[in-house]
Design an enzyme around this catalytic site. Structure first.
Site, PDB file in Angstrom:
ATOM      1  N   ARG A 216       0.850  -1.191   0.000  1.00 29.81           N
ATOM      2  CA  ARG A 216       0.000   0.000   0.000  1.00 29.81           C
ATOM      3  C   ARG A 216       0.884   1.239   0.000  1.00 29.81           C
ATOM      4  NH1 ARG A 216      -3.609  -2.428  -1.730  1.00 29.81           N
ATOM      5  NH2 ARG A 216      -5.720  -2.745  -0.921  1.00 29.81           N
TER       6      ARG A 216
ATOM      7  N   HIS B  81      -1.441  -0.041  -9.832  1.00 33.09           N
ATOM      8  CA  HIS B  81      -2.178  -0.902  -8.899  1.00 33.09           C
ATOM      9  C   HIS B  81      -2.739  -2.130  -9.632  1.00 33.09           C
ATOM     10  CE1 HIS B  81      -4.546  -0.974  -4.865  1.00 33.09           C
ATOM     11  NE2 HIS B  81      -4.310  -2.200  -5.311  1.00 33.09           N
TER      12      HIS B  81
HETATM   13  P1  NAP Z   1      -2.397 -10.629   5.507  1.00 31.61           P
HETATM   14  O1  NAP Z   1      -2.571 -12.086   5.243  1.00 31.61           O
HETATM   15  O2  NAP Z   1      -3.338  -9.950   6.446  1.00 31.61           O
HETATM   16  O3  NAP Z   1      -0.897 -10.419   6.000  1.00 31.61           O
HETATM   17  C1  NAP Z   1      -0.438  -9.212   6.517  1.00 31.61           C
HETATM   18  C2  NAP Z   1       0.971  -9.430   7.059  1.00 31.61           C
HETATM   19  O4  NAP Z   1       1.467  -8.167   7.521  1.00 31.61           O
HETATM   20  C3  NAP Z   1       1.002 -10.396   8.243  1.00 31.61           C
HETATM   21  O5  NAP Z   1       2.145 -11.200   8.201  1.00 31.61           O
HETATM   22  C4  NAP Z   1       1.073  -9.440   9.443  1.00 31.61           C
HETATM   23  O6  NAP Z   1       1.731  -9.966  10.578  1.00 31.61           O
HETATM   24  C5  NAP Z   1       1.930  -8.338   8.865  1.00 31.61           C
HETATM   25  N1  NAP Z   1       1.748  -7.099   9.621  1.00 31.61           N
HETATM   26  C6  NAP Z   1       0.633  -6.364   9.786  1.00 31.61           C
HETATM   27  N2  NAP Z   1       0.865  -5.301  10.584  1.00 31.61           N
HETATM   28  C7  NAP Z   1       2.171  -5.374  10.925  1.00 31.61           C
HETATM   29  C8  NAP Z   1       3.012  -4.580  11.753  1.00 31.61           C
HETATM   30  N3  NAP Z   1       2.564  -3.483  12.380  1.00 31.61           N
HETATM   31  N4  NAP Z   1       4.310  -4.958  11.883  1.00 31.61           N
HETATM   32  C9  NAP Z   1       4.772  -6.078  11.267  1.00 31.61           C
HETATM   33  N5  NAP Z   1       4.022  -6.875  10.478  1.00 31.61           N
HETATM   34  C10 NAP Z   1       2.732  -6.529  10.319  1.00 31.61           C
HETATM   35  O7  NAP Z   1      -2.468  -9.807   4.136  1.00 31.61           O
HETATM   36  P2  NAP Z   1      -2.194 -10.336   2.654  1.00 31.61           P
HETATM   37  O8  NAP Z   1      -3.397 -11.017   2.125  1.00 31.61           O
HETATM   38  O9  NAP Z   1      -0.888 -11.028   2.622  1.00 31.61           O
HETATM   39  O10 NAP Z   1      -2.094  -8.923   1.902  1.00 31.61           O
HETATM   40  C11 NAP Z   1      -1.082  -7.987   2.252  1.00 31.61           C
HETATM   41  C12 NAP Z   1      -1.395  -6.646   1.627  1.00 31.61           C
HETATM   42  O11 NAP Z   1      -1.174  -6.691   0.213  1.00 31.61           O
HETATM   43  C13 NAP Z   1      -2.878  -6.217   1.713  1.00 31.61           C
HETATM   44  O12 NAP Z   1      -3.171  -5.657   2.971  1.00 31.61           O
HETATM   45  C14 NAP Z   1      -2.967  -5.188   0.619  1.00 31.61           C
HETATM   46  O13 NAP Z   1      -2.637  -3.921   1.139  1.00 31.61           O
HETATM   47  C15 NAP Z   1      -1.880  -5.621  -0.374  1.00 31.61           C
HETATM   48  N6  NAP Z   1      -2.431  -6.065  -1.679  1.00 31.61           N
HETATM   49  C16 NAP Z   1      -2.076  -5.389  -2.797  1.00 31.61           C
HETATM   50  C17 NAP Z   1      -2.543  -5.795  -4.040  1.00 31.61           C
HETATM   51  C18 NAP Z   1      -2.114  -5.089  -5.290  1.00 31.61           C
HETATM   52  O14 NAP Z   1      -2.649  -5.352  -6.356  1.00 31.61           O
HETATM   53  N7  NAP Z   1      -1.153  -4.200  -5.224  1.00 31.61           N
HETATM   54  C19 NAP Z   1      -3.401  -6.891  -4.133  1.00 31.61           C
HETATM   55  C20 NAP Z   1      -3.753  -7.551  -2.954  1.00 31.61           C
HETATM   56  C21 NAP Z   1      -3.276  -7.134  -1.729  1.00 31.61           C
HETATM   57  P3  NAP Z   1       1.107 -11.214  11.387  1.00 31.61           P
HETATM   58  O15 NAP Z   1       1.255 -12.393  10.435  1.00 31.61           O
HETATM   59  O16 NAP Z   1       1.960 -11.332  12.564  1.00 31.61           O
HETATM   60  O17 NAP Z   1      -0.328 -10.888  11.645  1.00 31.61           O
END
Ligand code: NAP
Length: 309
Positions: A224, A272
């Protein structure tokens, strides 16, 4: 009959409606899926941030808001949302992100740009290092970070990951907490941001943290926009501390025409597009969750409103 409000973006609303009906009927569930249902009759909302709903107060009997996006930062701060919220965890989304991250990591690792743009026709036979000689760090070890980490490890890269909670994942050196972040940054020849946008991650990649990266590091941000302090990134690129950045997400989208990232020689902008939820796989996830809810089971992929993801 289950009443499902289809509040996805207009451009794929019909596709979601038709595919979800099929997925539900395969689970012996019948539903009225429409973009126009009186608020108090709605059982579930299929939600996308680029849809039309901003006020959730009319949906007094709604059992869950099911987001078709993985990132829920545009909705977690909505004070009118009192209903349970789930986020999207979808194979299509995961495979798309694995492809985008792998492609851009390999671009940097192999120095492909110098071969594509070679105006002086230089016959350069320098052997690039192997992946096992390259360290890649992924900030965020969730659904997408882990999947990308596994693919990069399979290609041979030394993969380090960082998350909020402690983890133990095969093939990935797992770090957490403030000390873990320092270590994760110090070794990152290529840094990939796959964190959610929350109050804790806003501006995480600031001048201090960019300075902790090895000189000549590359940055990929498919997470993001607000994860990065934009001015600090440009400064780090200009003074040569960072070699290049590929940015898919931004604080303002679409990225304004006069934004310096567009014309910066060390920045690649993608619009994006790193990965999008795929309707055909996403409806299976949505239908499973509706079935679980109707059977009185807990919802999958519930968002923790306090953590913001
Ligand atoms: P997720 O499964 O919720 O994983 C988020 C990860 O971030 C987890 O490992 C979490 O730690 C870690 N995290 C959150 N807050 C943190 C903090 N303060 N300090 C350290 N680590 C932290 O999310 P996901 O499905 O992998 O997706 C990740 C992100 O990708 C989404 O939120 C979105 O913004 C982005 N995204 C972008 C696109 C694009 O097209 N560009 C598409 C889809 C998603 P824990 O494991 O310990 O909870």
């Amino acid at each position: 009959m289950i009443q499902i409000l289809n509040a996805t973006a207009v451009h794929n609303r019909d596709a979601y409606g038709a595919a979800l009906k099929t997925a539900l009927s395969a689970r012996d569930l019948t539903a009225n899926i429409s973009s126009d249902i009186p608020g108090d009759q709605v059982d579930y909302i299929i939600y996308a941030p680029n849809g039309t709903i901003t006020d959730f107060t009319p949906f007094t009997n709604c059992k869950a808001v099911l987001s078709t996006w993985a990132g829920v930062d545009k909705i977690t701060s909505n004070q009118t949302l009192t209903q349970p919220l789930t986020r999207m965890v979808d194979d299509g989304l995961k495979f798309g992100m694995v492809e985008w991250v792998s492609a851009h990591v390999l671009r940097y690792h192999l120095g492909i740009d110098a071969q594509i743009v070679n105006p002086d026709h230089i016959w350069d036979q320098t052997t690039p290092p192997l992946a096992c000689e390259r360290a890649v760090t992924i900030l965020g070890l969730g659904e997408l970070g882990q999947a990308c980490g596994q693919m990069l490890a399979q290609l041979g890269f030394n993969v380090t990951g960082w998350s909020r909670s402690q983890k133990n994942i095969d093939n990935i050196t797992c770090l957490f907490g403030p000390d873990g972040l320092k270590q994760a940054l110090a070794t990152a020849e290529i840094l990939v941001l796959l964190l959610p946008n929350t109050p804790q991650t806003d501006g995480l990649i600031n001048a201090d943290r960019l300075a902790q990266l090895p000189r000549g590091a590359f940055l990929l941000n498919p997470g993001r926009g607000p994860l990065i302090d934009d001015a600090a990134l440009i400064e780090a690129l200009d003074r040569g501390h960072l070699a290049h950045a590929t940015l898919d997400v931004f604080r303002i989208e679409p990225l304004p025409q006069d934004d310096p990232f567009w014309s910066h020689p060390k920045v690649t902008v993608t619009a994006h597009v790193a990965s999008e939820t795929r309707v055909n796989t996403a409806v299976e996830v949505l239908a499973d969750n509706i079935k679980r809810s109707e059977a009185g089971q807990s919802l999958n992929f519930l968002v923790d409103r306090d953590l913001g993801y």
